[in-house]
Design a protein around this motif. Sequence first.
Motif, PDB file in Angstrom:
ATOM      1  N   LYS A  84       0.834  -1.357  -0.017  1.00 48.94           N
ATOM      2  CA  LYS A  84      -0.015   0.010   0.053  1.00 48.94           C
ATOM      3  C   LYS A  84       0.836   1.252   0.061  1.00 48.94           C
ATOM      4  O   LYS A  84       0.422   2.252  -0.615  1.00 48.94           O
ATOM      5  CB  LYS A  84      -0.851  -0.069   1.258  1.00 48.94           C
ATOM      6  N   LEU A  85       1.981   1.348   0.515  1.00 52.14           N
ATOM      7  CA  LEU A  85       2.874   2.459   0.720  1.00 52.14           C
ATOM      8  C   LEU A  85       3.305   2.630  -0.699  1.00 52.14           C
ATOM      9  O   LEU A  85       3.748   3.802  -0.944  1.00 52.14           O
ATOM     10  CB  LEU A  85       3.949   2.293   1.768  1.00 52.14           C
ATOM     11  N   LYS A  86       3.812   1.742  -1.259  1.00 52.71           N
ATOM     12  CA  LYS A  86       4.370   1.785  -2.599  1.00 52.71           C
ATOM     13  C   LYS A  86       3.070   2.350  -3.640  1.00 52.71           C
ATOM     14  O   LYS A  86       3.560   3.079  -4.369  1.00 52.71           O
ATOM     15  CB  LYS A  86       4.627   0.422  -3.170  1.00 52.71           C
ATOM     16  N   ASP A  87       1.840   1.940  -3.615  1.00 49.75           N
ATOM     17  CA  ASP A  87       0.739   2.561  -4.175  1.00 49.75           C
ATOM     18  C   ASP A  87       0.585   3.867  -3.991  1.00 49.75           C
ATOM     19  O   ASP A  87       0.519   4.800  -4.742  1.00 49.75           O
ATOM     20  CB  ASP A  87      -0.618   1.697  -3.859  1.00 49.75           C
ATOM     21  N   PHE A  88       0.563   4.352  -2.588  1.00 49.40           N
ATOM     22  CA  PHE A  88       0.708   5.673  -2.278  1.00 49.40           C
ATOM     23  C   PHE A  88       1.745   6.402  -2.963  1.00 49.40           C
ATOM     24  O   PHE A  88       1.637   7.549  -3.393  1.00 49.40           O
ATOM     25  CB  PHE A  88       0.488   5.884  -0.802  1.00 49.40           C
ATOM     26  N   HIS A  89       2.954   5.841  -2.870  1.00 50.85           N
ATOM     27  CA  HIS A  89       4.135   6.663  -3.336  1.00 50.85           C
ATOM     28  C   HIS A  89       3.986   6.999  -4.946  1.00 50.85           C
ATOM     29  O   HIS A  89       4.557   7.741  -5.354  1.00 50.85           O
ATOM     30  CB  HIS A  89       5.458   5.738  -3.181  1.00 50.85           C
ATOM     31  N   ASP A  90       3.390   5.951  -5.480  1.00 49.84           N
ATOM     32  CA  ASP A  90       3.182   6.176  -7.124  1.00 49.84           C
ATOM     33  C   ASP A  90       1.771   6.949  -7.306  1.00 49.84           C
ATOM     34  O   ASP A  90       1.481   7.264  -8.505  1.00 49.84           O
ATOM     35  CB  ASP A  90       2.924   4.765  -7.828  1.00 49.84           C
ATOM     36  N   GLY A  91       1.168   7.371  -6.277  1.00 50.22           N
ATOM     37  CA  GLY A  91       0.001   8.537  -6.713  1.00 50.22           C
ATOM     38  C   GLY A  91      -1.386   7.946  -6.427  1.00 50.22           C
ATOM     39  O   GLY A  91      -2.207   8.526  -6.801  1.00 50.22           O
ATOM     40  N   THR A  92      -1.641   6.729  -6.095  1.00 49.99           N
ATOM     41  CA  THR A  92      -2.764   5.949  -5.805  1.00 49.99           C
ATOM     42  C   THR A  92      -3.477   6.991  -4.882  1.00 49.99           C
ATOM     43  O   THR A  92      -2.835   7.275  -3.726  1.00 49.99           O
ATOM     44  CB  THR A  92      -2.593   4.651  -5.428  1.00 49.99           C
ATOM     45  N   VAL A  93      -4.724   7.171  -5.017  1.00 53.58           N
ATOM     46  CA  VAL A  93      -5.697   8.132  -3.979  1.00 53.58           C
ATOM     47  C   VAL A  93      -6.890   7.207  -3.927  1.00 53.58           C
ATOM     48  O   VAL A  93      -7.527   6.738  -5.017  1.00 53.58           O
ATOM     49  CB  VAL A  93      -5.883   9.445  -4.458  1.00 53.58           C
ATOM     50  N   TRP A  94      -7.240   7.078  -2.488  1.00 59.60           N
ATOM     51  CA  TRP A  94      -8.298   6.276  -2.154  1.00 59.60           C
ATOM     52  C   TRP A  94      -9.871   7.063  -2.145  1.00 59.60           C
ATOM     53  O   TRP A  94     -10.838   6.482  -1.628  1.00 59.60           O
ATOM     54  CB  TRP A  94      -8.386   5.456  -0.971  1.00 59.60           C
ATOM     55  N   GLY A  95      -9.860   8.263  -2.601  1.00 61.20           N
ATOM     56  CA  GLY A  95     -11.304   8.761  -2.450  1.00 61.20           C
ATOM     57  C   GLY A  95     -10.915  10.177  -2.725  1.00 61.20           C
ATOM     58  O   GLY A  95      -9.744  10.762  -2.828  1.00 61.20           O
ATOM     59  N   GLN A  96     -11.971  11.058  -2.484  1.00 60.08           N
ATOM     60  CA  GLN A  96     -12.070  12.511  -2.853  1.00 60.08           C
ATOM     61  C   GLN A  96     -11.817  13.342  -1.593  1.00 60.08           C
ATOM     62  O   GLN A  96     -11.547  14.463  -1.608  1.00 60.08           O
ATOM     63  CB  GLN A  96     -13.106  13.022  -3.788  1.00 60.08           C
ATOM     64  N   GLU A  97     -12.276  12.557  -0.288  1.00 61.28           N
ATOM     65  CA  GLU A  97     -12.021  13.372   1.185  1.00 61.28           C
ATOM     66  C   GLU A  97     -10.723  14.059   1.233  1.00 61.28           C
ATOM     67  O   GLU A  97      -9.916  13.196   0.825  1.00 61.28           O
ATOM     68  CB  GLU A  97     -12.658  12.413   2.017  1.00 61.28           C
ATOM     69  N   ALA A  98     -10.674  14.912   2.224  1.00 65.70           N
ATOM     70  CA  ALA A  98      -9.338  15.509   2.406  1.00 65.70           C
ATOM     71  C   ALA A  98      -8.427  14.400   3.309  1.00 65.70           C
ATOM     72  O   ALA A  98      -7.141  14.447   2.725  1.00 65.70           O
ATOM     73  CB  ALA A  98      -9.755  16.647   3.665  1.00 65.70           C
ATOM     74  N   HIS A  99      -9.008  13.616   4.124  1.00 68.67           N
ATOM     75  CA  HIS A  99      -8.072  12.496   4.616  1.00 68.67           C
ATOM     76  C   HIS A  99      -7.609  11.536   3.520  1.00 68.67           C
ATOM     77  O   HIS A  99      -6.658  10.832   3.768  1.00 68.67           O
ATOM     78  CB  HIS A  99      -8.988  11.728   5.684  1.00 68.67           C
ATOM     79  N   ALA A 100      -8.066  11.336   2.428  1.00 62.80           N
ATOM     80  CA  ALA A 100      -8.028  10.264   1.428  1.00 62.80           C
ATOM     81  C   ALA A 100      -6.787  11.088   0.696  1.00 62.80           C
ATOM     82  O   ALA A 100      -6.013  10.182   0.054  1.00 62.80           O
ATOM     83  CB  ALA A 100      -8.766  10.183   0.708  1.00 62.80           C
ATOM     84  N   GLN A 101      -6.345  12.071   0.733  1.00 66.43           N
ATOM     85  CA  GLN A 101      -5.238  12.815  -0.033  1.00 66.43           C
ATOM     86  C   GLN A 101      -3.845  12.812   1.016  1.00 66.43           C
ATOM     87  O   GLN A 101      -2.913  13.345   0.114  1.00 66.43           O
ATOM     88  CB  GLN A 101      -5.672  14.200  -0.269  1.00 66.43           C
ATOM     89  N   ILE A 102      -4.248  12.384   2.188  1.00 66.50           N
ATOM     90  CA  ILE A 102      -2.764  12.628   3.136  1.00 66.50           C
ATOM     91  C   ILE A 102      -1.592  11.623   2.605  1.00 66.50           C
ATOM     92  O   ILE A 102      -0.503  11.998   2.340  1.00 66.50           O
ATOM     93  CB  ILE A 102      -3.102  12.289   4.384  1.00 66.50           C
ATOM     94  N   MET A 103      -2.294  10.340   2.420  1.00 66.14           N
ATOM     95  CA  MET A 103      -0.947   9.231   2.002  1.00 66.14           C
ATOM     96  C   MET A 103      -0.064   9.502   0.958  1.00 66.14           C
ATOM     97  O   MET A 103       1.088   9.211   1.031  1.00 66.14           O
ATOM     98  CB  MET A 103      -1.829   8.055   2.400  1.00 66.14           C
ATOM     99  N   PRO A 104      -0.797   9.817  -0.304  1.00 63.65           N
ATOM    100  CA  PRO A 104       0.075  10.174  -1.093  1.00 63.65           C
ATOM    101  C   PRO A 104       0.885  11.120  -1.082  1.00 63.65           C
ATOM    102  O   PRO A 104       2.250  11.208  -1.671  1.00 63.65           O
ATOM    103  CB  PRO A 104      -1.086  10.190  -2.476  1.00 63.65           C
ATOM    104  N   THR A 105       0.682  12.246  -0.648  1.00 63.48           N
ATOM    105  CA  THR A 105       1.278  13.249  -0.209  1.00 63.48           C
ATOM    106  C   THR A 105       2.657  12.952   0.826  1.00 63.48           C
ATOM    107  O   THR A 105       3.767  13.455   0.480  1.00 63.48           O
ATOM    108  CB  THR A 105       0.601  14.401   0.367  1.00 63.48           C
ATOM    109  N   VAL A 106       2.470  11.936   1.752  1.00 62.62           N
ATOM    110  CA  VAL A 106       3.392  11.776   2.557  1.00 62.62           C
ATOM    111  C   VAL A 106       4.496  10.781   1.979  1.00 62.62           C
ATOM    112  O   VAL A 106       5.721  10.866   1.997  1.00 62.62           O
ATOM    113  CB  VAL A 106       2.828  11.133   3.978  1.00 62.62           C
TER     114      VAL A 106
END
Length: 267
Positions: A214-236
């Motif tokens: 999952k961290l690799k997915d987030f690193h590559d830009g995967t986003v799990w939704g439009q809510e604010a909390h869903a935008q956090i992990m790809p940024t980190v």
Amino acid sequence: MSFRLAGCRPAVVNAVALVLALSSSVAFAQNPKAAPKPNAPAPAASTAKPALVASAAPAATATPHDDNWMMTTKPGDATAGQAKAAACGACHGMDGNSSDAQYPKLAGQHEMYIAHSLHSFKSGERQNAIMLGMSTALSGQDMRDIGAYFASKQPLPGVADQALVEHGQKLYREGDPARGIPACMACHGIDGRGNPGAMYPQLTSQHAQYVEAKLKDFHDGTVWGQEAHAQIMPTVAKNLDPQDIAALASYIEGLHVTDHVAAAKSP
């Protein structure tokens, strides 16, 4: 809070990432044609083919996430959820402790986090063929009942690779401000319990293989939704390198809370 090490267990895991993609819709705008002026020559016939324009729209689009269902459902019933979660056991384990590390442990996960995730799979915001099929027939109340059932279970303690603990612990507890990496515990807690109100999931004892994928997915830009909390992990995660990801995943698997077991044994 307790922590487990896995002695000389190899740190290499075969990450099996679930393919997650956000669908988007395309809107087409068309300007109205001006009426011809008197005695003016008729406009030339258009050579455009409307059928071709219409076919450019995607065949399937994600339904915008609607949280109104939360307001029309009752708190989940763990007893009712046990029967509804029977099919989930094939991948996640009957008590939420999956034996296959590619599937996440659900034991102890927050009720609303599980319900919200199921709703996201059903709407198409989180895309996974298996989970789409599992969630399509579920009502909002079913989702909350399933969430309540798994939330009532205790996650089995995981183990961490001793060689990765120092690096993983530093990132989890302190982050790396120089590289723009915040401490994981700021959202997920020092013991990995998460924050149900903010929709931050529990991480305690989660499989390292799943976390790493999952961290690799987030690193590559995967986003799990439009809510604010869903935008956090790809940024980190975009600031994490492969060594960071492996160390964090292993450290998270080693996190567990001993008072869960003590509470379960209390009269």
